[in-house]
Enzyme design. Structure first.
Site, PDB file in Angstrom:
ATOM      1  CG  HIS A  60      59.349  57.550 -26.790  1.00 39.86           C
ATOM      2  ND1 HIS A  60      58.336  58.168 -27.492  1.00 39.86           N
ATOM      3  CD2 HIS A  60      59.288  56.239 -27.131  1.00 39.86           C
ATOM      4  CE1 HIS A  60      57.696  57.273 -28.210  1.00 39.86           C
ATOM      5  NE2 HIS A  60      58.252  56.085 -28.026  1.00 39.86           N
ATOM      6  CG  HIS A  65      58.255  57.890 -31.537  1.00 40.24           C
ATOM      7  ND1 HIS A  65      57.098  58.555 -31.212  1.00 40.24           N
ATOM      8  CD2 HIS A  65      57.932  56.569 -31.570  1.00 40.24           C
ATOM      9  CE1 HIS A  65      56.122  57.673 -31.047  1.00 40.24           C
ATOM     10  NE2 HIS A  65      56.600  56.463 -31.261  1.00 40.24           N
ATOM     11  CG  HIS A 118      55.984  53.817 -24.524  1.00 44.05           C
ATOM     12  ND1 HIS A 118      55.418  52.660 -25.006  1.00 44.05           N
ATOM     13  CD2 HIS A 118      56.757  54.305 -25.536  1.00 44.05           C
ATOM     14  CE1 HIS A 118      55.834  52.461 -26.252  1.00 44.05           C
ATOM     15  NE2 HIS A 118      56.639  53.444 -26.596  1.00 44.05           N
ATOM     16  CG  ASP A 137      54.505  55.616 -28.817  1.00 44.04           C
ATOM     17  OD1 ASP A 137      53.816  56.293 -29.599  1.00 44.04           O
ATOM     18  OD2 ASP A 137      55.401  54.842 -29.201  1.00 44.04           O
ATOM     19  CG  HIS A 175      51.616  54.626 -32.797  1.00 41.88           C
ATOM     20  ND1 HIS A 175      52.257  53.921 -33.793  1.00 41.88           N
ATOM     21  CD2 HIS A 175      52.572  54.961 -31.901  1.00 41.88           C
ATOM     22  CE1 HIS A 175      53.550  53.815 -33.494  1.00 41.88           C
ATOM     23  NE2 HIS A 175      53.778  54.448 -32.349  1.00 41.88           N
TER      24      HIS A 175
HETATM   25 FE    FE Z   1      55.721  54.572 -31.293  1.00 42.56          FE
HETATM   26 ZN    ZN Z   2      57.377  54.080 -28.562  1.00 41.05          ZN
END
Ligand code: FE
Ligand code: ZN
Length: 264
Positions: A60, A65, A118, A137, A175
């Site tokens: 994304h 990222h 997200h 994410d 993460h």
């Molecule tokens: Fe992130």
């Molecule tokens: Zn993100």
């Protein structure tokens, strides 16, 4: 001579920023990176292991990222795969649901899953032969991503898509949020024994400086509240704490997500 066996591949978690994992897959010659938010730590690994970059995969558009893409492309002109529905500089191949990404250098294939929530264009990459899921994410160990762009219904459907993968699937999220996520999970579902045991195990890993990622789809189904919003104990908890007013699955999911947003 080919043995017909899949090549032995190594997945490295390259730490970046405060709590990001940039994923690097290699066979000691070639490498693929997923979500290189920063180029420097990736270039350092490529150099020290003398790897040649073959492709970049993006889930994304968030900076943590994609932030390293331009600099990586200066060092090596490689294909950059990303979501069809997000405008990301440097992307050469725009992907949608059920698209396939092949990295011939590594004998590696990924299937694309659209997982909006997200962000609206968020995609995940599944390597079926290896049983690996790179989900950015969307699904976290013990939690899920914040709803920056999508609705609770979209995120819930995206997580359901991931839950349908085999229980043994290894989940590589972007993460290290696991302990905070599991503290919240324990507040939601204090009687869940699998969850209590997981919290102890993950705490030990963190004390030793180890990553808690990857987890597995099976472990997430047993302990992640966002995959368990129809568990009777969780629904009861949401109702008695005054957080759930309309007893539907999406309302329960939305109530969990809102609770987590303000949980400390
Ligand atoms: Fe992130
Ligand atoms: Zn993100």
């Amino acid at each position: 001579m080919s043995t017909g066996l899949p090549k032995p591949l190594i997945v490295l978690a390259v730490p970046a920023f405060n709590d990001n994992y940039l994923w690097l897959i290699h066979d000691t010659h070639s490498a693929v990176v997923i979500d290189p938010g920063d180029a420097a730590p990736i270039l350092a690994v490529l150099k020290s292991l003398r790897l040649k970059l073959s492709a970049i995969l993006l889930t994304h558009h968030h900076g943590d990222h994609v932030g390293g893409v331009a600099q990586l492309l200066q060092h090596c002109a490689v294909p950059v795969y990303g979501p069809a529905n997000e405008a990301i500089a440097g992307v050469s191949h725009r992907l949608s649901q059920d698209d396939c990404v092949t990295v011939p250098e590594l004998g590696l294939q990924f299937l694309v899953l659209e997982v909006p929530g997200h962000t609206l264009g968020h995609i995940a990459y599944m390597a079926p032969e290896q049983g690996w899921l790179f989900c950015g994410d969307t699904l976290f160990a013990g939690g899920c991503g914040r709803l920056f762009e999508g609705t609770p219904a979209q995120m819930r459907a995206s997580l359901a898509k991931l839950m349908a993968l085999p229980d043994s699937t290894q989940v590589f999220c972007a993460h290290e949020y696991t302990l905070a996520n599991l503290r919240f999970a324990l507040a939601v579902e204090p009687e869940n024994v699998d969850l209590m045991l997981r919290f102890e195990r993950e705490q030990e890993k963190r004390e030793q400086g180890l990553a808690t990622v990857p987890s597995t789809i099976g472990l997430e189904k047993a302990t992640n509240p966002f995959l368990r919003d129809q568990t009777p104990a969780i629904v009861r908890q949401l109702i008695t704490s005054g957080r759930l007013h309309e007893n539907t699955p999406v309302a329960a999911f939305a109530a969990l997500r809102e609770w987590k947003n303000t949980f400390h």
